[in-house]
Write a protein that holds these residues in place. Sequence first.
Motif, PDB file in Angstrom:
ATOM      1  N   LEU A 344      28.699  19.074  68.593  1.00  0.00           N
ATOM      2  CA  LEU A 344      29.153  17.774  69.098  1.00  0.00           C
ATOM      3  C   LEU A 344      28.633  16.629  68.251  1.00  0.00           C
ATOM      4  O   LEU A 344      27.445  16.556  67.935  1.00  0.00           O
ATOM      5  CB  LEU A 344      28.643  17.570  70.530  1.00  0.00           C
ATOM      6  N   ASP A 345      29.552  15.730  67.886  1.00  0.00           N
ATOM      7  CA  ASP A 345      29.174  14.395  67.446  1.00  0.00           C
ATOM      8  C   ASP A 345      29.730  13.446  68.503  1.00  0.00           C
ATOM      9  O   ASP A 345      30.945  13.285  68.623  1.00  0.00           O
ATOM     10  CB  ASP A 345      29.737  14.062  66.073  1.00  0.00           C
ATOM     11  N   PRO A 346      28.863  12.818  69.300  1.00  0.00           N
ATOM     12  CA  PRO A 346      29.367  12.012  70.419  1.00  0.00           C
ATOM     13  C   PRO A 346      30.101  10.756  69.981  1.00  0.00           C
ATOM     14  O   PRO A 346      31.076  10.343  70.617  1.00  0.00           O
ATOM     15  CB  PRO A 346      28.099  11.668  71.199  1.00  0.00           C
ATOM     16  N   VAL A 347      29.609  10.135  68.894  1.00  0.00           N
ATOM     17  CA  VAL A 347      30.277   8.955  68.336  1.00  0.00           C
ATOM     18  C   VAL A 347      30.216   9.090  66.823  1.00  0.00           C
ATOM     19  O   VAL A 347      29.199   8.780  66.204  1.00  0.00           O
ATOM     20  CB  VAL A 347      29.609   7.633  68.773  1.00  0.00           C
ATOM     21  N   ASP A 348      31.272   9.580  66.216  1.00  0.00           N
ATOM     22  CA  ASP A 348      31.331   9.622  64.761  1.00  0.00           C
ATOM     23  C   ASP A 348      31.902   8.275  64.303  1.00  0.00           C
ATOM     24  O   ASP A 348      33.050   7.950  64.591  1.00  0.00           O
ATOM     25  CB  ASP A 348      32.226  10.761  64.281  1.00  0.00           C
ATOM     26  N   GLY A 349      31.057   7.508  63.615  1.00  0.00           N
ATOM     27  CA  GLY A 349      31.420   6.135  63.279  1.00  0.00           C
ATOM     28  C   GLY A 349      30.562   5.145  64.042  1.00  0.00           C
ATOM     29  O   GLY A 349      31.036   4.073  64.436  1.00  0.00           O
ATOM     30  N   THR A 350      29.289   5.503  64.242  1.00  0.00           N
ATOM     31  CA  THR A 350      28.394   4.647  65.032  1.00  0.00           C
ATOM     32  C   THR A 350      28.238   3.260  64.413  1.00  0.00           C
ATOM     33  O   THR A 350      28.155   2.256  65.137  1.00  0.00           O
ATOM     34  CB  THR A 350      27.020   5.314  65.184  1.00  0.00           C
ATOM     35  N   THR A 351      28.202   3.180  63.085  1.00  0.00           N
ATOM     36  CA  THR A 351      28.080   1.866  62.449  1.00  0.00           C
ATOM     37  C   THR A 351      29.264   0.985  62.813  1.00  0.00           C
ATOM     38  O   THR A 351      29.117  -0.218  63.064  1.00  0.00           O
ATOM     39  CB  THR A 351      27.962   2.009  60.926  1.00  0.00           C
ATOM     40  N   ASN A 352      30.467   1.573  62.851  1.00  0.00           N
ATOM     41  CA  ASN A 352      31.631   0.814  63.311  1.00  0.00           C
ATOM     42  C   ASN A 352      31.437   0.339  64.752  1.00  0.00           C
ATOM     43  O   ASN A 352      31.681  -0.827  65.080  1.00  0.00           O
ATOM     44  CB  ASN A 352      32.889   1.676  63.230  1.00  0.00           C
ATOM     45  N   LEU A 353      31.000   1.258  65.625  1.00  0.00           N
ATOM     46  CA  LEU A 353      30.822   0.904  67.035  1.00  0.00           C
ATOM     47  C   LEU A 353      29.811  -0.225  67.190  1.00  0.00           C
ATOM     48  O   LEU A 353      30.047  -1.184  67.938  1.00  0.00           O
ATOM     49  CB  LEU A 353      30.352   2.136  67.817  1.00  0.00           C
ATOM     50  N   ALA A 354      28.691  -0.126  66.480  1.00  0.00           N
ATOM     51  CA  ALA A 354      27.638  -1.135  66.596  1.00  0.00           C
ATOM     52  C   ALA A 354      28.087  -2.497  66.087  1.00  0.00           C
ATOM     53  O   ALA A 354      27.532  -3.524  66.480  1.00  0.00           O
ATOM     54  CB  ALA A 354      26.392  -0.679  65.844  1.00  0.00           C
ATOM     55  N   ASN A 355      29.104  -2.496  65.214  1.00  0.00           N
ATOM     56  CA  ASN A 355      29.593  -3.748  64.645  1.00  0.00           C
ATOM     57  C   ASN A 355      30.928  -4.195  65.235  1.00  0.00           C
ATOM     58  O   ASN A 355      31.584  -5.090  64.699  1.00  0.00           O
ATOM     59  CB  ASN A 355      29.718  -3.616  63.129  1.00  0.00           C
ATOM     60  N   GLY A 356      31.328  -3.562  66.319  1.00  0.00           N
ATOM     61  CA  GLY A 356      32.533  -3.994  67.015  1.00  0.00           C
ATOM     62  C   GLY A 356      33.833  -3.579  66.367  1.00  0.00           C
ATOM     63  O   GLY A 356      34.884  -4.157  66.678  1.00  0.00           O
ATOM     64  N   LEU A 357      33.800  -2.576  65.486  1.00  0.00           N
ATOM     65  CA  LEU A 357      35.025  -2.108  64.826  1.00  0.00           C
ATOM     66  C   LEU A 357      35.580  -0.905  65.581  1.00  0.00           C
ATOM     67  O   LEU A 357      34.902   0.122  65.711  1.00  0.00           O
ATOM     68  CB  LEU A 357      34.731  -1.714  63.375  1.00  0.00           C
ATOM     69  N   PRO A 358      36.790  -0.973  66.090  1.00  0.00           N
ATOM     70  CA  PRO A 358      37.343   0.096  66.932  1.00  0.00           C
ATOM     71  C   PRO A 358      37.878   1.269  66.119  1.00  0.00           C
ATOM     72  O   PRO A 358      39.079   1.534  66.101  1.00  0.00           O
ATOM     73  CB  PRO A 358      38.453  -0.624  67.711  1.00  0.00           C
ATOM     74  N   TRP A 359      36.991   1.974  65.463  1.00  0.00           N
ATOM     75  CA  TRP A 359      37.387   3.154  64.686  1.00  0.00           C
ATOM     76  C   TRP A 359      36.242   4.167  64.757  1.00  0.00           C
ATOM     77  O   TRP A 359      35.376   4.228  63.901  1.00  0.00           O
ATOM     78  CB  TRP A 359      37.705   2.772  63.238  1.00  0.00           C
ATOM     79  N   THR A 360      36.213   4.931  65.848  1.00  0.00           N
ATOM     80  CA  THR A 360      35.203   5.964  66.053  1.00  0.00           C
ATOM     81  C   THR A 360      35.880   7.175  66.669  1.00  0.00           C
ATOM     82  O   THR A 360      37.058   7.112  67.057  1.00  0.00           O
ATOM     83  CB  THR A 360      34.082   5.482  66.992  1.00  0.00           C
ATOM     84  N   ALA A 361      35.138   8.264  66.785  1.00  0.00           N
ATOM     85  CA  ALA A 361      35.726   9.473  67.352  1.00  0.00           C
ATOM     86  C   ALA A 361      34.654  10.341  67.985  1.00  0.00           C
ATOM     87  O   ALA A 361      33.481  10.305  67.603  1.00  0.00           O
ATOM     88  CB  ALA A 361      36.463  10.274  66.278  1.00  0.00           C
ATOM     89  N   LEU A 362      35.078  11.141  68.944  1.00  0.00           N
ATOM     90  CA  LEU A 362      34.304  12.270  69.459  1.00  0.00           C
ATOM     91  C   LEU A 362      34.754  13.515  68.727  1.00  0.00           C
ATOM     92  O   LEU A 362      35.953  13.748  68.561  1.00  0.00           O
ATOM     93  CB  LEU A 362      34.554  12.450  70.953  1.00  0.00           C
ATOM     94  N   SER A 363      33.807  14.347  68.304  1.00  0.00           N
ATOM     95  CA  SER A 363      34.125  15.653  67.728  1.00  0.00           C
ATOM     96  C   SER A 363      33.414  16.718  68.542  1.00  0.00           C
ATOM     97  O   SER A 363      32.181  16.695  68.670  1.00  0.00           O
ATOM     98  CB  SER A 363      33.666  15.721  66.266  1.00  0.00           C
ATOM     99  N   LEU A 364      34.175  17.657  69.113  1.00  0.00           N
ATOM    100  CA  LEU A 364      33.612  18.740  69.913  1.00  0.00           C
ATOM    101  C   LEU A 364      34.283  20.042  69.507  1.00  0.00           C
ATOM    102  O   LEU A 364      35.513  20.154  69.559  1.00  0.00           O
ATOM    103  CB  LEU A 364      33.825  18.475  71.404  1.00  0.00           C
ATOM    104  N   CYS A 365      33.480  21.017  69.106  1.00  0.00           N
ATOM    105  CA  CYS A 365      34.025  22.271  68.586  1.00  0.00           C
ATOM    106  C   CYS A 365      33.236  23.448  69.136  1.00  0.00           C
ATOM    107  O   CYS A 365      31.999  23.423  69.154  1.00  0.00           O
ATOM    108  CB  CYS A 365      33.952  22.271  67.058  1.00  0.00           C
ATOM    109  N   LEU A 366      33.937  24.478  69.579  1.00  0.00           N
ATOM    110  CA  LEU A 366      33.312  25.722  70.013  1.00  0.00           C
ATOM    111  C   LEU A 366      33.485  26.773  68.926  1.00  0.00           C
ATOM    112  O   LEU A 366      34.597  27.019  68.438  1.00  0.00           O
ATOM    113  CB  LEU A 366      33.939  26.220  71.316  1.00  0.00           C
ATOM    114  N   VAL A 367      32.367  27.401  68.569  1.00  0.00           N
ATOM    115  CA  VAL A 367      32.354  28.473  67.578  1.00  0.00           C
ATOM    116  C   VAL A 367      31.951  29.764  68.277  1.00  0.00           C
ATOM    117  O   VAL A 367      31.008  29.779  69.075  1.00  0.00           O
ATOM    118  CB  VAL A 367      31.362  28.143  66.438  1.00  0.00           C
ATOM    119  N   ARG A 368      32.669  30.836  67.991  1.00  0.00           N
ATOM    120  CA  ARG A 368      32.327  32.137  68.554  1.00  0.00           C
ATOM    121  C   ARG A 368      32.059  33.115  67.417  1.00  0.00           C
ATOM    122  O   ARG A 368      32.920  33.308  66.546  1.00  0.00           O
ATOM    123  CB  ARG A 368      33.476  32.673  69.426  1.00  0.00           C
ATOM    124  N   ALA A 369      30.859  33.662  67.413  1.00  0.00           N
ATOM    125  CA  ALA A 369      30.458  34.613  66.363  1.00  0.00           C
ATOM    126  C   ALA A 369      30.732  34.041  64.978  1.00  0.00           C
ATOM    127  O   ALA A 369      31.200  34.734  64.079  1.00  0.00           O
ATOM    128  CB  ALA A 369      31.184  35.941  66.551  1.00  0.00           C
TER     129      ALA A 369
END
Length: 528
Positions: A344-369
């Motif tokens: 998980l990356d909860p907020v990819d683009g934190t610098t954008n978020l902290a500076n009020g730029l609306p360009w961020t994402a959540l990344s969530l991935c499940l890996v099996r074996a």
Amino acid sequence: MSASGAVRVQRRAGTIEGPGVRPPRLVAHRGAPRVRRENTLPAVAAAVALGAETVEVDVRRTADGVALLLHDETLDRLWGDPRRVEELPWSDVARLGDDRDRVPRLDEVLDLLRGGTTTLLVDVTSVADAVVAARTVAAHGTPPAVAWCGSRAAVTAVRSVLPDADVWLAWASLAGPTADDLDDLAPSTLNLDLAFLTPDVVTAAHALGLRVAVWTVDEAAPAAWAAALGVDSITTNDLPAVRAACSAGQTAVPPAVEDAVEDARVLEGARVLARSIADEVVVLTRTHPVGEVAAKAHPADLVTDVDRRVEQFVRGRVRSAFPLHGFTGEEFGTSPGDRHHWYLDPVDGTTNLANGLPWTALSLCLVRAGQPVVGVVADPWRGEVLEAQRGRGAVLGDRRLRLDREPRTLVGTVVGTELDGHRPWPGMDAFLHALADRSCTLRIQGSGTLTIAQVAAGRGVGGCVGAFSPVDHGAAVLLVHEAGGVVVTRSGTVADGFPPDGEPFLVAHPGVVDELGDLWRAALDTAG
């Protein structure tokens, strides 16, 4: 920790029953909210009737210093009044509700439990609320057993009024506590969200003489898993279900089931869960204001309270559904697990978020074996969720993502990239000029997750990042594979799975991958 504090902890340690001796104590969360309205006298009475050994309530203060039961800052959610309770006199609050359901004072709850065996756990957030609540307990003639939880500052304030108060220390780390973490607070109990429950935390806490309390658990699987780890109490909204799960013979961690039927069940459940999490995080990210902003590795490497809040939320949701799965997050690190592991990356683009730029994402991935099997990328600002499941394709809403394989030209197209932290990656300047010579524009927008995922959606013909990480790019790479895009490294095509950790990689539309890949590798070579 002071000498007196050490003595207090050691004395309490003598009462702790070890794992396997008895099921965990059950703490009724805000009374019995599935029976009666939360934080009311009927809810507390119902919890006692259901056999709760401890009842947890939230306490706030009115403008005229009355301690009452309420979780939220305002009265809106439960009582239909949007005003903040701390700005109102008790006389205004007392008018809300009816004879059956109303906002109770803390002293009324103390009266209700007086003479019984049920402990009252008081949750306080602010110092001011804590002081008023502690004075209310101190002024009560013969209160029941009372324990305290909440923010560290709040429970410290309680101790200033009640020096011998039983304190439950809030814990938000995957690592176990040390003696230094206890300071002079001398808690009896380590109190943690299910998201932070690990064997190491339980072992370290018990070694220090602390009990371990976990909240809030309402499902059988995580309750049984927590009991098997040896937690001493579980806070829940569903006392009967959790009691049944923790009863004798049900506290052993079930063995992993490896057959195909179970695999299909887990993957479908994971897909549904990941999508649900993504939808919820879209709302959370958009609506939660950025408060604290801090630096991590260097001044340009930022983290906000939103990053931490989202990660804690996602960890808790995954742990509730799949308690045996491992988990690695950007902010809190790694919890071990079985052959399934979430990134998980909860907020990819934190610098954008902290500076009020609306360009961020959540990344969530499940890996099996070792193989990615489920991935979601959520773009809160466009309200989009891109989903992929191994062998099942990729979708954006109702649209199936599938890149055609016709040859294309780079002329007039866009390729995305990201900085190496806040600096150009080696060879980036050469890549920029090579693309410019072909009338192709290089874009840097501040989220590696979106840079890669947008290619799967047909937005731009390629994207490259200086170092692969499954936390940042796992879900996006799975999206590209399932949409028919191509993933390459310096040594060749990644036909399946992930690029090597820490290695530069490029994703591309199949129609331009040869030309784009050659330009990218040549640019990397200029840097040695």
